[in-house]
Design a protein around this motif. Structure first.
Motif, mmCIF file in Angstrom:
data_model
loop_
_atom_site.group_PDB
_atom_site.id
_atom_site.type_symbol
_atom_site.label_atom_id
_atom_site.label_comp_id
_atom_site.label_asym_id
_atom_site.label_seq_id
_atom_site.Cartn_x
_atom_site.Cartn_y
_atom_site.Cartn_z
ATOM 1 N N CYS A 224 0.849 -1.184 0.000
ATOM 2 C CA CYS A 224 0.000 0.000 0.000
ATOM 3 C C CYS A 224 0.890 1.241 0.000
ATOM 4 C CB CYS A 224 -0.919 0.023 1.220
ATOM 5 S SG CYS A 224 -2.271 -1.164 1.123
ATOM 6 N N TRP A 225 0.550 2.191 -0.831
ATOM 7 C CA TRP A 225 1.360 3.397 -1.010
ATOM 8 C C TRP A 225 0.527 4.619 -0.677
ATOM 9 C CZ3 TRP A 225 6.448 3.309 -3.150
ATOM 10 C CH2 TRP A 225 6.890 2.038 -3.523
ATOM 11 N N LEU A 226 1.135 5.572 0.014
ATOM 12 C CA LEU A 226 0.528 6.879 0.235
ATOM 13 C C LEU A 226 0.994 7.793 -0.889
ATOM 14 C CD1 LEU A 226 -1.205 8.706 2.031
ATOM 15 C CD2 LEU A 226 0.889 9.332 3.252
ATOM 16 N N ASP A 273 -4.955 20.693 4.044
ATOM 17 C CA ASP A 273 -3.670 19.999 3.909
ATOM 18 C C ASP A 273 -2.906 20.464 2.676
ATOM 19 O OD1 ASP A 273 -4.044 18.420 6.195
ATOM 20 O OD2 ASP A 273 -5.180 16.926 5.067
ATOM 21 N N GLY A 274 -3.610 21.083 1.731
ATOM 22 C CA GLY A 274 -2.951 21.604 0.533
ATOM 23 C C GLY A 274 -2.656 20.565 -0.524
ATOM 24 N N ALA A 275 -3.071 19.335 -0.324
ATOM 25 C CA ALA A 275 -2.786 18.268 -1.279
ATOM 26 C C ALA A 275 -3.845 17.182 -1.145
ATOM 27 C CB ALA A 275 -1.392 17.677 -1.041
ATOM 28 N N VAL A 276 -4.035 16.449 -2.237
ATOM 29 C CA VAL A 276 -4.875 15.261 -2.212
ATOM 30 C C VAL A 276 -3.981 14.073 -1.878
ATOM 31 C CG1 VAL A 276 -6.039 13.609 -3.727
ATOM 32 C CG2 VAL A 276 -6.745 15.992 -3.732
ATOM 33 N N GLU A 277 -4.324 13.367 -0.803
ATOM 34 C CA GLU A 277 -3.580 12.173 -0.419
ATOM 35 C C GLU A 277 -4.445 10.942 -0.669
ATOM 36 O OE1 GLU A 277 -0.621 13.932 3.035
ATOM 37 O OE2 GLU A 277 -2.458 12.896 3.639
ATOM 38 N N LEU A 278 -3.852 9.948 -1.313
ATOM 39 C CA LEU A 278 -4.553 8.720 -1.658
ATOM 40 C C LEU A 278 -3.804 7.530 -1.074
ATOM 41 C CD1 LEU A 278 -5.131 9.441 -5.467
ATOM 42 C CD2 LEU A 278 -6.612 10.109 -3.559
ATOM 43 N N LEU A 279 -4.527 6.592 -0.525
ATOM 44 C CA LEU A 279 -3.928 5.341 -0.059
ATOM 45 C C LEU A 279 -4.271 4.271 -1.092
ATOM 46 C CD1 LEU A 279 -2.372 3.869 2.167
ATOM 47 C CD2 LEU A 279 -4.576 3.408 3.283
ATOM 48 N N ILE A 280 -3.273 3.801 -1.825
ATOM 49 C CA ILE A 280 -3.502 2.946 -2.987
ATOM 50 C C ILE A 280 -2.831 1.597 -2.787
ATOM 51 C CG2 ILE A 280 -3.136 2.689 -5.468
ATOM 52 C CD1 ILE A 280 -3.217 5.710 -5.700
ATOM 53 N N ARG A 281 -3.605 0.562 -2.917
ATOM 54 C CA ARG A 281 -3.056 -0.785 -2.846
ATOM 55 C C ARG A 281 -2.601 -1.205 -4.242
ATOM 56 N NH1 ARG A 281 -3.508 -4.333 1.228
ATOM 57 N NH2 ARG A 281 -5.338 -3.296 2.135
ATOM 58 N N GLN A 282 -1.393 -1.705 -4.338
ATOM 59 C CA GLN A 282 -0.832 -2.098 -5.631
ATOM 60 C C GLN A 282 -1.513 -3.386 -6.099
ATOM 61 O OE1 GLN A 282 3.389 -1.859 -5.638
ATOM 62 N NE2 GLN A 282 3.618 -2.648 -7.726
ATOM 63 N N SER A 294 -3.457 1.705 -10.280
ATOM 64 C CA SER A 294 -2.343 1.602 -9.343
ATOM 65 C C SER A 294 -1.014 1.467 -10.075
ATOM 66 C CB SER A 294 -2.555 0.417 -8.397
ATOM 67 O OG SER A 294 -2.598 -0.809 -9.109
ATOM 68 N N GLY A 295 -1.024 0.770 -11.205
ATOM 69 C CA GLY A 295 0.206 0.653 -11.982
ATOM 70 C C GLY A 295 0.697 2.001 -12.471
ATOM 71 N N TRP A 296 -0.240 2.872 -12.861
ATOM 72 C CA TRP A 296 0.118 4.202 -13.357
ATOM 73 C C TRP A 296 0.687 5.060 -12.228
ATOM 74 C CZ3 TRP A 296 1.739 7.646 -16.443
ATOM 75 C CH2 TRP A 296 1.393 8.990 -16.347
ATOM 76 N N LEU A 297 -0.009 5.113 -11.101
ATOM 77 C CA LEU A 297 0.389 6.019 -10.028
ATOM 78 C C LEU A 297 1.589 5.516 -9.228
ATOM 79 C CD1 LEU A 297 -3.130 7.080 -8.711
ATOM 80 C CD2 LEU A 297 -1.493 8.507 -9.949
ATOM 81 N N THR A 333 -7.707 -0.138 2.689
ATOM 82 C CA THR A 333 -7.552 1.235 2.211
ATOM 83 C C THR A 333 -8.782 2.093 2.503
ATOM 84 O OG1 THR A 333 -8.309 0.575 0.001
ATOM 85 C CG2 THR A 333 -5.924 0.562 0.406
ATOM 86 N N GLY A 334 -9.841 1.466 3.037
ATOM 87 C CA GLY A 334 -11.000 2.249 3.454
ATOM 88 C C GLY A 334 -10.677 3.241 4.557
ATOM 89 N N ILE A 335 -9.537 3.050 5.242
ATOM 90 C CA ILE A 335 -9.138 4.009 6.273
ATOM 91 C C ILE A 335 -8.911 5.389 5.675
ATOM 92 C CG2 ILE A 335 -6.673 3.519 6.048
ATOM 93 C CD1 ILE A 335 -8.585 4.291 9.316
ATOM 94 N N ALA A 336 -8.647 5.451 4.369
ATOM 95 C CA ALA A 336 -8.414 6.753 3.729
ATOM 96 C C ALA A 336 -9.642 7.648 3.844
ATOM 97 C CB ALA A 336 -8.031 6.553 2.264
#
Length: 459
Positions: A224-226, A273-282, A294-297, A333-336
């Motif tokens: 999982c990537w932030l 926060d000034g940014a969009v943060e995403l929690l993405i599972r590969q 997910s492959g793109w990001l 990733t629902g914690i996002a």
């Protein structure tokens, strides 16, 4: 032997008799009960009884828009029968195992005219629909007081008959493209076809990939990537906690013009926060290739690259405007999405928050643990229940924690609490729903849904 005059008379009588018979037949034909032009759709309903892979798409349309969307829905699914509610009877629904309803609301919250007979004859009956899985796309206009009222009435009736919603009602305000894309996203999940083309391509803005960090190294699950995205020049983003980021994989609409289907992610941050943060599972496809979004990001885009992004309002998952108690339940990733709601609540000074979150192992998968610990120390979260399924011999999930906390759940609900669920459509969401039904009873769960106190963002 007839004379010539008698022969002529007999012929005239015969001709008159033929004309009279023809007239009677013609009159009977004109006055017969008219067959509905869409009646062939019923054959599709009959076929659905024996075709286990088939889905019924039923529509109630006043102007033709719902009928159009029903056709597009069936096309996206591939194996589906389409029928107007005007041509369905109460006896049809118990024979179907999966149904998608695309319905408009007219007047002061009424059903479209063609659905009047179905409303009269079916919605007043009790039916055995415990084997039916369903979803509702409700079309309406927020300028009217009873927004999407018929869609919600149909949803409530189906729940009363024991039918199981596959996901919450999707509300469409005056043809909103974002809501329709969300419906398409749910169709892609249901059909197992993640590459379904968008009906209409979103109008993306330019954001920049500012940072990317692996947050669960060594996890038993997928990485999982932030991912942090900042607005590009001339982009003035505004969103609410609970809203969704739509990503264009590989910026396809800006490059070769072959638009790829968008990907949706819950936003984990708030505008301050000034940014969009995403929690993405590969993710990986069955052939081993990386997932489209997910492959793109995570693997293809470089830090500093432009990213095509559109923020979609998700009003059904916005935080309560008042300080009522709130229970937040999720996994993975629902914690996002839950983190953004908690951030908004904390910023507003609303501290009666209860988070129940589940993952695999505490030492690897404690997402946003620093935030959660700080909020708990400062009493910004009243109760923090973290459930890790693999940290003991028996599997343990958020629904088990809910049931063990049943008396406290009932106390919070009695105090006016809202419930927010974010995470897996398969597994977690239906298990939590079943737990709430066990704890609160079906009538109270339905009441919470109608009052907007039970909201879900599941995928």
């Amino acid at each position: 032997m007839l004379t010539a005059i008698e022969a002529i008379g007999t012929a005239r009588l015969t001709i008159a008799a033929c004309i009279l018979v023809a007239y009677i037949i013609f009159t009977f034909w004109c006055l017969r009960p008219a067959r509905r032009g869409s009646r062939p759709s019923i054959d599709g309903v009959r076929d659905a009884r024996t075709a286990s892979t088939s889905t019924l798409v039923a529509y109630a349309s006043q102007t033709g828009f719902a009928e159009q969307l029903a056709g597009q829905t069936a096309k996206s699914l591939g194996t589906a029968s389409v029928a107007s509610l005007a041509d369905l009877t109460a006896d049809d629904l118990p024979t179907v195992s999966q149904a998608l309803f695309v319905v408009s609301t007219t007047g002061e919250g009424d059903a479209p005219d063609p659905a009047a007979r179905f409303v009269r004859d079916s919605l007043s009956r009790q039916l055995p629909l415990s084997n039916l899985r369903y979803a509702v796309l409700a079309l309406g206009d927020r300028e009217y007081d009873n927004f999407c009222a018929f869609g919600h009435r149909l949803d409530a009736w189906l729940r009363h008959q024991g039918a199981t919603p596959m996901f919450d009602v999707v509300e469409v305000d005056n043809g909103d493209e974002g809501a329709l894309r969300h419906w398409q996203h749910q169709l892609s999940v249901l059909s197992g076809k993640p590459d379904l083309a968008d009906w209409e391509t979103p109008r993306y803005e330019r954001w920049r990939l500012a940072d990317r960090k692996l947050i669960n190294p060594g996890s038993a699950g997928d990485p999982c990537w932030l991912v942090t995205l900042t607005p590009g020049d001339n982009v003035q983003p505004q969103w609410h906690a609970g809203d969704i980021a739509e990503i264009d994989p590989r910026n396809s609409t800006w490059t070769d013009g072959a638009a790829l289907p968008h990907r949706e992610y819950s936003i984990a941050s708030v505008p301050t926060d000034g940014a969009v943060e995403l929690l993405i599972r590969q993710m990986q496809r069955p052939d081993g290739q990386p997932g489209l979004g997910s492959g793109w990001l995570i693997q293809q885009a470089a830090i500093g690259d432009d990213i095509a992004l559109r923020i979609r309002p998700n009003t059904n998952f916005h935080a309560p405007a008042d300080d009522r108690p709130s229970i937040f339940i999720g996994n993975g990733t629902g914690i996002a999405g839950l983190r953004s709601l908690l951030k908004a609540r904390v910023a507003a000074g609303h501290f009666r928050n209860w988070l129940i979150f589940g993952e695999r192992n505490e030492d690897r998968d404690r997402f946003f643990g620093n935030d959660l610990d700080l909020w708990q120390r400062e009493a910004r979260i009243e109760i923090l229940d973290l459930v890790f399924s693999r940290d003991q011999p028996e599997r343990r999930y958020v629904q088990h924690q809910l049931i063990e906390r049943a008396p406290l759940v009932r106390a919070w609900i009695a105090a006016g609490a809202s419930v927010y669920v974010c995470g897996s459509l398969q597994g977690m969401a239906p298990a939590v729903d079943a737990a709430l039904h066990q704890i609160l009873g079906a009538d109270l769960v339905e009441q919470l849904t109608v009052e907007g106190r039970y909201r879900r963002d599941v995928y």
